[in-house]
Design a protein around this motif. Sequence first.
Motif, PDB file in Angstrom:
ATOM      1  N   VAL A   1     -41.758  86.714 -23.593  1.00  0.00           N
ATOM      2  CA  VAL A   1     -42.520  84.773 -23.161  1.00  0.00           C
ATOM      3  C   VAL A   1     -42.911  84.229 -22.278  1.00  0.00           C
ATOM      4  O   VAL A   1     -42.570  84.491 -21.695  1.00  0.00           O
ATOM      5  N   GLY A   2     -43.896  84.151 -22.722  1.00  0.00           N
ATOM      6  CA  GLY A   2     -44.491  83.682 -20.652  1.00  0.00           C
ATOM      7  C   GLY A   2     -45.235  84.647 -20.569  1.00  0.00           C
ATOM      8  O   GLY A   2     -45.947  84.185 -18.993  1.00  0.00           O
ATOM      9  N   GLN A   3     -45.360  86.094 -20.305  1.00  0.00           N
ATOM     10  CA  GLN A   3     -45.642  86.629 -19.760  1.00  0.00           C
ATOM     11  C   GLN A   3     -46.895  87.138 -19.315  1.00  0.00           C
ATOM     12  O   GLN A   3     -47.719  86.387 -20.730  1.00  0.00           O
ATOM     13  N   ILE A   4     -47.786  86.976 -18.236  1.00  0.00           N
ATOM     14  CA  ILE A   4     -48.747  86.792 -17.466  1.00  0.00           C
ATOM     15  C   ILE A   4     -49.610  87.901 -18.213  1.00  0.00           C
ATOM     16  O   ILE A   4     -49.485  89.214 -17.833  1.00  0.00           O
ATOM     17  N   ILE A   5     -50.681  87.917 -19.625  1.00  0.00           N
ATOM     18  CA  ILE A   5     -51.536  89.423 -19.513  1.00  0.00           C
ATOM     19  C   ILE A   5     -52.980  89.040 -19.040  1.00  0.00           C
ATOM     20  O   ILE A   5     -53.343  90.197 -19.601  1.00  0.00           O
ATOM     21  N   GLY A   6     -53.291  87.985 -18.959  1.00  0.00           N
ATOM     22  CA  GLY A   6     -54.999  87.961 -18.119  1.00  0.00           C
ATOM     23  C   GLY A   6     -55.112  86.314 -18.020  1.00  0.00           C
ATOM     24  O   GLY A   6     -54.756  85.904 -17.724  1.00  0.00           O
ATOM     25  N   ARG A   7     -56.574  86.225 -17.350  1.00  0.00           N
ATOM     26  CA  ARG A   7     -57.244  85.416 -17.198  1.00  0.00           C
ATOM     27  C   ARG A   7     -58.319  84.940 -18.143  1.00  0.00           C
ATOM     28  O   ARG A   7     -59.076  85.810 -18.456  1.00  0.00           O
ATOM     29  N   VAL A   8     -58.471  83.669 -17.899  1.00  0.00           N
ATOM     30  CA  VAL A   8     -59.880  83.142 -18.772  1.00  0.00           C
ATOM     31  C   VAL A   8     -61.096  83.276 -18.528  1.00  0.00           C
ATOM     32  O   VAL A   8     -61.293  83.966 -17.276  1.00  0.00           O
ATOM     33  N   GLY A   9     -61.620  83.771 -19.492  1.00  0.00           N
ATOM     34  CA  GLY A   9     -62.719  84.297 -19.292  1.00  0.00           C
ATOM     35  C   GLY A   9     -63.810  84.141 -20.358  1.00  0.00           C
ATOM     36  O   GLY A   9     -63.781  83.349 -20.541  1.00  0.00           O
ATOM     37  N   SER A  10     -65.023  84.339 -20.055  1.00  0.00           N
ATOM     38  CA  SER A  10     -66.525  84.242 -20.724  1.00  0.00           C
ATOM     39  C   SER A  10     -66.773  86.245 -21.520  1.00  0.00           C
ATOM     40  O   SER A  10     -68.642  85.863 -21.258  1.00  0.00           O
ATOM     41  N   THR A  11     -66.514  87.487 -21.158  1.00  0.00           N
ATOM     42  CA  THR A  11     -66.934  88.240 -21.644  1.00  0.00           C
ATOM     43  C   THR A  11     -66.885  88.749 -23.021  1.00  0.00           C
ATOM     44  O   THR A  11     -65.590  87.449 -24.122  1.00  0.00           O
ATOM     45  N   GLY A  12     -67.882  89.547 -23.315  1.00  0.00           N
ATOM     46  CA  GLY A  12     -68.339  89.555 -25.080  1.00  0.00           C
ATOM     47  C   GLY A  12     -69.325  87.828 -25.452  1.00  0.00           C
ATOM     48  O   GLY A  12     -69.950  87.757 -24.611  1.00  0.00           O
ATOM     49  N   GLN A  13     -68.819  88.041 -26.638  1.00  0.00           N
ATOM     50  CA  GLN A  13     -69.970  87.617 -26.762  1.00  0.00           C
ATOM     51  C   GLN A  13     -69.445  85.982 -26.875  1.00  0.00           C
ATOM     52  O   GLN A  13     -68.640  85.218 -27.940  1.00  0.00           O
ATOM     53  N   SER A  14     -69.666  85.005 -25.948  1.00  0.00           N
ATOM     54  CA  SER A  14     -68.962  84.093 -25.446  1.00  0.00           C
ATOM     55  C   SER A  14     -70.461  83.067 -25.141  1.00  0.00           C
ATOM     56  O   SER A  14     -70.619  83.850 -24.548  1.00  0.00           O
ATOM     57  N   THR A  15     -70.367  82.299 -25.136  1.00  0.00           N
ATOM     58  CA  THR A  15     -70.884  80.495 -24.691  1.00  0.00           C
ATOM     59  C   THR A  15     -70.568  80.200 -23.403  1.00  0.00           C
ATOM     60  O   THR A  15     -71.594  79.388 -22.227  1.00  0.00           O
ATOM     61  N   GLY A  16     -69.463  80.520 -23.029  1.00  0.00           N
ATOM     62  CA  GLY A  16     -69.220  79.848 -21.990  1.00  0.00           C
ATOM     63  C   GLY A  16     -67.464  80.340 -21.713  1.00  0.00           C
ATOM     64  O   GLY A  16     -66.531  81.003 -22.220  1.00  0.00           O
ATOM     65  N   ALA A  17     -66.461  80.105 -20.518  1.00  0.00           N
ATOM     66  CA  ALA A  17     -65.475  80.035 -20.378  1.00  0.00           C
ATOM     67  C   ALA A  17     -64.797  79.414 -20.892  1.00  0.00           C
ATOM     68  O   ALA A  17     -64.597  78.239 -21.467  1.00  0.00           O
ATOM     69  N   HIS A  18     -63.715  80.370 -21.419  1.00  0.00           N
ATOM     70  CA  HIS A  18     -62.960  80.069 -22.626  1.00  0.00           C
ATOM     71  C   HIS A  18     -61.522  80.733 -23.096  1.00  0.00           C
ATOM     72  O   HIS A  18     -62.359  82.469 -23.130  1.00  0.00           O
ATOM     73  N   LEU A  19     -60.488  81.023 -23.298  1.00  0.00           N
ATOM     74  CA  LEU A  19     -59.783  81.414 -24.356  1.00  0.00           C
ATOM     75  C   LEU A  19     -59.798  81.343 -25.910  1.00  0.00           C
ATOM     76  O   LEU A  19     -59.346  80.982 -27.026  1.00  0.00           O
ATOM     77  N   HIS A  20     -60.706  82.871 -26.248  1.00  0.00           N
ATOM     78  CA  HIS A  20     -60.453  82.825 -28.401  1.00  0.00           C
ATOM     79  C   HIS A  20     -58.932  83.232 -28.738  1.00  0.00           C
ATOM     80  O   HIS A  20     -58.922  84.178 -28.377  1.00  0.00           O
ATOM     81  N   PHE A  21     -58.197  82.636 -29.345  1.00  0.00           N
ATOM     82  CA  PHE A  21     -57.313  82.594 -29.642  1.00  0.00           C
ATOM     83  C   PHE A  21     -56.781  82.553 -30.738  1.00  0.00           C
ATOM     84  O   PHE A  21     -57.160  81.927 -31.792  1.00  0.00           O
ATOM     85  N   GLU A  22     -55.749  83.127 -31.688  1.00  0.00           N
ATOM     86  CA  GLU A  22     -55.766  84.189 -33.486  1.00  0.00           C
ATOM     87  C   GLU A  22     -54.111  84.631 -33.401  1.00  0.00           C
ATOM     88  O   GLU A  22     -53.991  84.349 -32.641  1.00  0.00           O
ATOM     89  N   ILE A  23     -53.992  84.112 -34.784  1.00  0.00           N
ATOM     90  CA  ILE A  23     -52.922  84.093 -35.580  1.00  0.00           C
ATOM     91  C   ILE A  23     -52.992  85.024 -35.874  1.00  0.00           C
ATOM     92  O   ILE A  23     -53.301  84.721 -37.265  1.00  0.00           O
ATOM     93  N   LEU A  24     -51.760  86.494 -36.342  1.00  0.00           N
ATOM     94  CA  LEU A  24     -52.685  86.948 -38.021  1.00  0.00           C
ATOM     95  C   LEU A  24     -51.611  87.463 -37.877  1.00  0.00           C
ATOM     96  O   LEU A  24     -50.782  87.801 -37.458  1.00  0.00           O
ATOM     97  N   LEU A  25     -51.073  87.210 -39.570  1.00  0.00           N
ATOM     98  CA  LEU A  25     -49.906  87.024 -40.070  1.00  0.00           C
ATOM     99  C   LEU A  25     -49.819  88.844 -40.718  1.00  0.00           C
ATOM    100  O   LEU A  25     -50.760  89.480 -40.945  1.00  0.00           O
ATOM    101  N   ASP A  26     -48.724  89.364 -40.870  1.00  0.00           N
ATOM    102  CA  ASP A  26     -48.423  90.773 -41.016  1.00  0.00           C
ATOM    103  C   ASP A  26     -49.366  91.576 -39.800  1.00  0.00           C
ATOM    104  O   ASP A  26     -49.954  92.340 -40.640  1.00  0.00           O
TER     105      ASP A  26
END
Length: 218
Positions: free
Chosen positions: A175-200
């Motif tokens: 928990v808390g380990q750094i996995i990357g940095r905020v960017g704007s790669t892919g289909q993005s209109t500006g630098a941000h993190l797209h964050f999801e929670i997927l049950l199961d």
Amino acid sequence: MVLTALLTVSISLPAHAVDVAASPTIEPAAPSTPLASQSLPVGTTAKTIVRDGYASQAAPPKPAAPAAAASLSAGPAIRWPFDGSVPIAGGYGPRVPPCAGCSGFHKGLDMNPGAGTPVHAIAAGVIRFATPHGNTGLGVHVIIDHPINGRLVSSLYGHMQLGSLAVREGQTVSVGQIIGRVGSTGQSTGAHLHFEILLDGVTPTNPYAWVSARAGRP
């Protein structure tokens, strides 16, 4: 001569010749009654002594060493992807697609702490998927599988910077380990993190509500 004879008679009278009837009688003292011995019982329990409205508590015996506490299952530690509060640019649910190819239902949360901000794993888990390429819809992104109270819950982090990926597939992270940095790669209109929670591991749920219920609001 008469006076001398009288003085001689008075001086030579024996002590028992004195008239004791005229003397006060002194009664002998009554024998004293011995006092019973007194004792103050001392118990093993603490006694409360009250004086003038104040109570003083006698020191209780020292307690025995405490037994080992039973382990409590409070669940794994869970946190937000960023330290502190960050702006939220878009929430979970229906929306007007912001770009060509973007979906009309937003499956995640768009968090905008600024380009280059470190992204942290929200809980301990195993990296299921990690791509360093930015030519997909989510660009450079990672999926982490977490065992949460006997259920598989996955977290997804999208649009990270090229070259910032800090983990690989199959790796165990804390928990808390750094996995990357905020960017704007892919289909993005500006630098941000797209964050999801997927049950199961597959079913999207509102990440704001899910994480807030376990880690407080960001």
